[in-house]
Scaffold this active site. Structure first.
Site, PDB file in Angstrom:
ATOM      1  N   SER A  15       0.831  -1.202   0.000  1.00 36.31           N
ATOM      2  CA  SER A  15       0.000   0.000   0.000  1.00 36.31           C
ATOM      3  C   SER A  15       0.869   1.257   0.000  1.00 36.31           C
ATOM      4  O   SER A  15       1.935   1.289   0.621  1.00 36.31           O
ATOM      5  CB  SER A  15      -0.876  -0.002   1.266  1.00 36.31           C
ATOM      6  OG  SER A  15      -1.467   1.254   1.454  1.00 36.31           O
ATOM      7  N   TYR A  66      -2.161   5.419  -4.209  1.00 34.24           N
ATOM      8  CA  TYR A  66      -3.137   6.468  -3.926  1.00 34.24           C
ATOM      9  C   TYR A  66      -2.458   7.768  -4.348  1.00 34.24           C
ATOM     10  O   TYR A  66      -1.229   7.890  -4.231  1.00 34.24           O
ATOM     11  CB  TYR A  66      -3.429   6.566  -2.429  1.00 34.24           C
ATOM     12  CG  TYR A  66      -4.355   5.522  -1.850  1.00 34.24           C
ATOM     13  CD1 TYR A  66      -5.581   5.231  -2.437  1.00 34.24           C
ATOM     14  CD2 TYR A  66      -4.019   4.872  -0.662  1.00 34.24           C
ATOM     15  CE1 TYR A  66      -6.431   4.290  -1.863  1.00 34.24           C
ATOM     16  CE2 TYR A  66      -4.871   3.941  -0.089  1.00 34.24           C
ATOM     17  CZ  TYR A  66      -6.074   3.652  -0.690  1.00 34.24           C
ATOM     18  OH  TYR A  66      -6.914   2.734  -0.133  1.00 34.24           O
ATOM     19  N   THR A  69      -5.995   2.104  -6.914  1.00 32.32           N
ATOM     20  CA  THR A  69      -7.257   1.879  -6.199  1.00 32.32           C
ATOM     21  C   THR A  69      -8.200   3.041  -6.465  1.00 32.32           C
ATOM     22  O   THR A  69      -7.838   4.198  -6.253  1.00 32.32           O
ATOM     23  CB  THR A  69      -6.976   1.727  -4.686  1.00 32.32           C
ATOM     24  OG1 THR A  69      -6.100   0.613  -4.508  1.00 32.32           O
ATOM     25  CG2 THR A  69      -8.252   1.494  -3.902  1.00 32.32           C
ATOM     26  N   LYS A  86      -8.022  -1.415  -9.156  1.00 35.41           N
ATOM     27  CA  LYS A  86      -8.640  -2.119  -8.008  1.00 35.41           C
ATOM     28  C   LYS A  86      -9.804  -1.302  -7.464  1.00 35.41           C
ATOM     29  O   LYS A  86      -9.666  -0.098  -7.241  1.00 35.41           O
ATOM     30  CB  LYS A  86      -7.585  -2.309  -6.912  1.00 35.41           C
ATOM     31  CG  LYS A  86      -8.108  -2.894  -5.606  1.00 35.41           C
ATOM     32  CD  LYS A  86      -6.952  -3.220  -4.666  1.00 35.41           C
ATOM     33  CE  LYS A  86      -7.427  -3.819  -3.361  1.00 35.41           C
ATOM     34  NZ  LYS A  86      -7.932  -2.824  -2.423  1.00 35.41           N
ATOM     35  N   HIS A  88     -13.142  -3.087  -1.290  1.00 37.81           N
ATOM     36  CA  HIS A  88     -12.226  -2.677  -0.229  1.00 37.81           C
ATOM     37  C   HIS A  88     -12.521  -3.466   1.061  1.00 37.81           C
ATOM     38  O   HIS A  88     -12.362  -2.951   2.169  1.00 37.81           O
ATOM     39  CB  HIS A  88     -12.374  -1.174   0.025  1.00 37.81           C
ATOM     40  CG  HIS A  88     -11.076  -0.440   0.256  1.00 37.81           C
ATOM     41  ND1 HIS A  88     -10.493   0.364  -0.679  1.00 37.81           N
ATOM     42  CD2 HIS A  88     -10.258  -0.377   1.338  1.00 37.81           C
ATOM     43  CE1 HIS A  88      -9.383   0.890  -0.187  1.00 37.81           C
ATOM     44  NE2 HIS A  88      -9.213   0.459   1.042  1.00 37.81           N
TER      45      HIS A  88
HETATM   46  C1  LIG Z   1      -6.657  -2.990   7.548  1.00 41.11           C
HETATM   47  C2  LIG Z   1      -6.880  -2.840   6.070  1.00 41.11           C
HETATM   48  C3  LIG Z   1      -6.222  -1.841   5.378  1.00 41.11           C
HETATM   49  C4  LIG Z   1      -6.393  -1.715   4.001  1.00 41.11           C
HETATM   50  N1  LIG Z   1      -5.662  -0.775   3.319  1.00 41.11           N
HETATM   51  C5  LIG Z   1      -5.777  -0.701   1.965  1.00 41.11           C
HETATM   52  C6  LIG Z   1      -4.957   0.195   1.232  1.00 41.11           C
HETATM   53  O1  LIG Z   1      -4.122   0.905   1.788  1.00 41.11           O
HETATM   54  N2  LIG Z   1      -5.125   0.235  -0.113  1.00 41.11           N
HETATM   55  C7  LIG Z   1      -6.033  -0.559  -0.768  1.00 41.11           C
HETATM   56  O2  LIG Z   1      -6.138  -0.493  -1.988  1.00 41.11           O
HETATM   57  N3  LIG Z   1      -6.812  -1.429  -0.086  1.00 41.11           N
HETATM   58  C8  LIG Z   1      -6.697  -1.526   1.256  1.00 41.11           C
HETATM   59  N4  LIG Z   1      -7.454  -2.439   1.939  1.00 41.11           N
HETATM   60  C9  LIG Z   1      -8.371  -3.328   1.204  1.00 41.11           C
HETATM   61  C10 LIG Z   1      -7.674  -4.634   0.813  1.00 41.11           C
HETATM   62  O3  LIG Z   1      -6.677  -4.400  -0.149  1.00 41.11           O
HETATM   63  C11 LIG Z   1      -8.673  -5.651   0.231  1.00 41.11           C
HETATM   64  O4  LIG Z   1      -9.381  -5.069  -0.825  1.00 41.11           O
HETATM   65  C12 LIG Z   1      -9.641  -6.190   1.282  1.00 41.11           C
HETATM   66  O5  LIG Z   1      -9.002  -6.358   2.525  1.00 41.11           O
HETATM   67  C13 LIG Z   1     -10.231  -7.518   0.822  1.00 41.11           C
HETATM   68  O6  LIG Z   1     -11.161  -8.010   1.732  1.00 41.11           O
HETATM   69  P1  LIG Z   1     -10.795  -9.082   2.876  1.00 41.11           P
HETATM   70  O7  LIG Z   1     -10.092  -8.306   3.952  1.00 41.11           O
HETATM   71  O8  LIG Z   1     -12.119  -9.561   3.312  1.00 41.11           O
HETATM   72  O9  LIG Z   1      -9.906 -10.125   2.271  1.00 41.11           O
HETATM   73  C14 LIG Z   1      -7.284  -2.583   3.309  1.00 41.11           C
HETATM   74  C15 LIG Z   1      -7.948  -3.590   4.027  1.00 41.11           C
HETATM   75  C16 LIG Z   1      -7.754  -3.740   5.385  1.00 41.11           C
HETATM   76  C17 LIG Z   1      -8.446  -4.855   6.112  1.00 41.11           C
END
Ligand SMILES: Cc1cc2nc3c(=O)[nH]c(=O)nc-3n(C[C@H](O)[C@H](O)[C@H](O)COP(=O)(O)O)c2cc1C
Length: 404
Positions: free
Chosen positions: A113, A136, A162, A259, A283
């Protein structure tokens, strides 16, 4: 395997979640675990997997279970990648570095990220597997241009843009846990929320030894790395638009993954803007609450893409069987977020490795029980889909052309 994450203590991802909850202060655990508003989409992501059922071919001898795949021209040992998870350094010292190492050791890719607490160069150097950089536009185009150049120079092989984060979703658990007050409040404002942190001395000792509240060293503002307190406002000022994507395409030149695609319209837009792959993602239910489960949207996106790009999906994957269902529906590979974040929070690198191992062994067993020799051979004939789903059979995605 360290005893702390070995069976019988840890048998599945839910066990890692329970250990994470024990090790982390409430605000850090809820930051991982929670979703936006009523958490309807968060629950729907999981529920969708439960409503798809398997159609096994019994009395079939499968000698092996081949999990290998190719994503954006890169061979992976596993059909699941580690999703970008911001602020991983809060969960465990040098969080992004240890997670990336575990991914590489298991033969899969790590997606870093932008909102990472570790320098992207250090993360890239920590893994022997492929690494992608999630972008981002925080800090504006100039800051992003510098970040993209650093990612390219460090050897990240794809850029993941994203598009579902026009503002940060309203994660009500974070508000109640006093995240804002603890990050940027006065001493007086912080006080009511301090006990949850003091209640986790083991985590606190690691957090302080790792430098305390992290900055974002990959977002270099003229004043230095962006601070933790600034992230909400920075996201709100940095919405990615389709014209931005064309600009990013010209700058990056390598493969681009979009994404956060929820609809066939956005999938088409992403391809028109030059994406080689899209991730059907909400997300993890952390942004717009009330959008459907990603698994339900996947067939619509596959139909729209029609083999012109690779289609990945994430959201709610907690078992190898979930990976098998997503692949049977037509995804080329999946991303896992919380499944490994719980492992990271529970036990660092060992915890991530254990999460990956749980999903891998689950998937091997699932394939054998399905009577299918490889994940590449999974298709719609191995699953039943609820009657009310819009799910036309789309051709299996072909490999997208990787630009030099
Ligand atoms: C704690 C946390 C932080 C996240 N931070 C980002 C991020 O910085 N950028 C991003 O594109 N997605 C982020 N996501 C989304 C994840 O990339 C992903 O789409 C999502 O966790 C998928 O669902 P799942 O947790 O049920 O597997 C984050 C998810 C979580 C749980």
């Amino acid at each position: 395997m360290s005893r702390s994450v070995a069976p019988p203590r840890v048998v599945n991802i839910a066990d890692l979640r329970r250990l994470a909850q024990r090790r982390l202060p409430r605000l850090a655990f809820d930051y991982i675990d929670g979703g936006a508003d009523d958490e309807i989409t968060l629950r729907e992501n999981r529920r969708a997997f439960q409503t798809v059922t398997f159609r096994p071919r019994s009395a079939v001898a499968t000698t092996g279970a081949d999990l290998r795949t190719t994503v954006l021209g890169t061979a992976l040992e596993l059909p699941f990648l580690l999703a970008p998870v911001g602020s991983s350094r809060l969960f465990y010292p040098r969080g992004e570095i240890v997670a990336a190492k575990a991914a590489g050791d298991a033969g899969t890719a790590y997606i870093l990220s932008t909102l990472s607490g570790c320098r992207l160069e250090d993360v890239r150097a920590a893994t022997r597997g492929p690494a992608w950089y999630q972008l981002y536009l925080v800090g504006g185009r100039d800051v992003a241009t510098a970040g993209i150049a650093r990612a390219k120079a460090a050897g990240f092989s794809a850029l993941v843009v994203t598009i579902d984060t026009a503002v940060a979703g309203q994660r009500e658990r974070d508000v109640r846990n006093g995240v804002k007050e603890l990050v940027s409040g006065s001493l007086w404002e912080k006080l009511p929320f301090v006990p949850q942190v003091l209640a986790r001395p083991r985590w606190l000792a690691g957090f302080l030894a790792d430098g305390g509240l992290m900055h974002f060293p990959n977002v270099m503002l003229p004043t230095g790395p962006m601070g933790y307190a600034d992230v909400g406002a920075a996201l709100a000022q940095s919405v990615v638009t389709w014209p931005d994507l064309r600009w990013i395409r010209d700058l990056w030149k390598g493969p681009i993954v979009v994404k956060g695609v929820h609809t066939s319209e956005d999938a088409r837009q992403a391809i028109a803007a030059g994406a080689e792959a899209v991730v059907v993602s909400n997300h993890g239910g952390r942004q717009l609450d009330g959008v459907p489960a990603t698994l339900r949207v996947l067939p619509e996106v596959l139909e729209a893409v029609n083999g012109r790009a690779e289609v990945l999906v994430d959201g709610g994957i907690r078992r190898g069987g979930d990976v098998a269902k997503a692949l049977s529906l037509g995804a080329r590979a999946v991303l896992v977020g919380r499944a490994y974040a719980y492992g990271l929070a529970a036990a660092g690198e060992e915890g991530v490795a254990r999460a990956i191992e749980i999903l891998r062994t689950d998937l091997v067993r699932t394939l054998k029980l399905l009577g299918c020799a490889s994940t590449a051979a999974l298709d719609r004939s191995y699953i039943n889909i609820p009657n009310d789903w819009y799910a036309p059979v789309a051709p299996k995605p072909v490999g997208a052309t990787v630009r030099a």
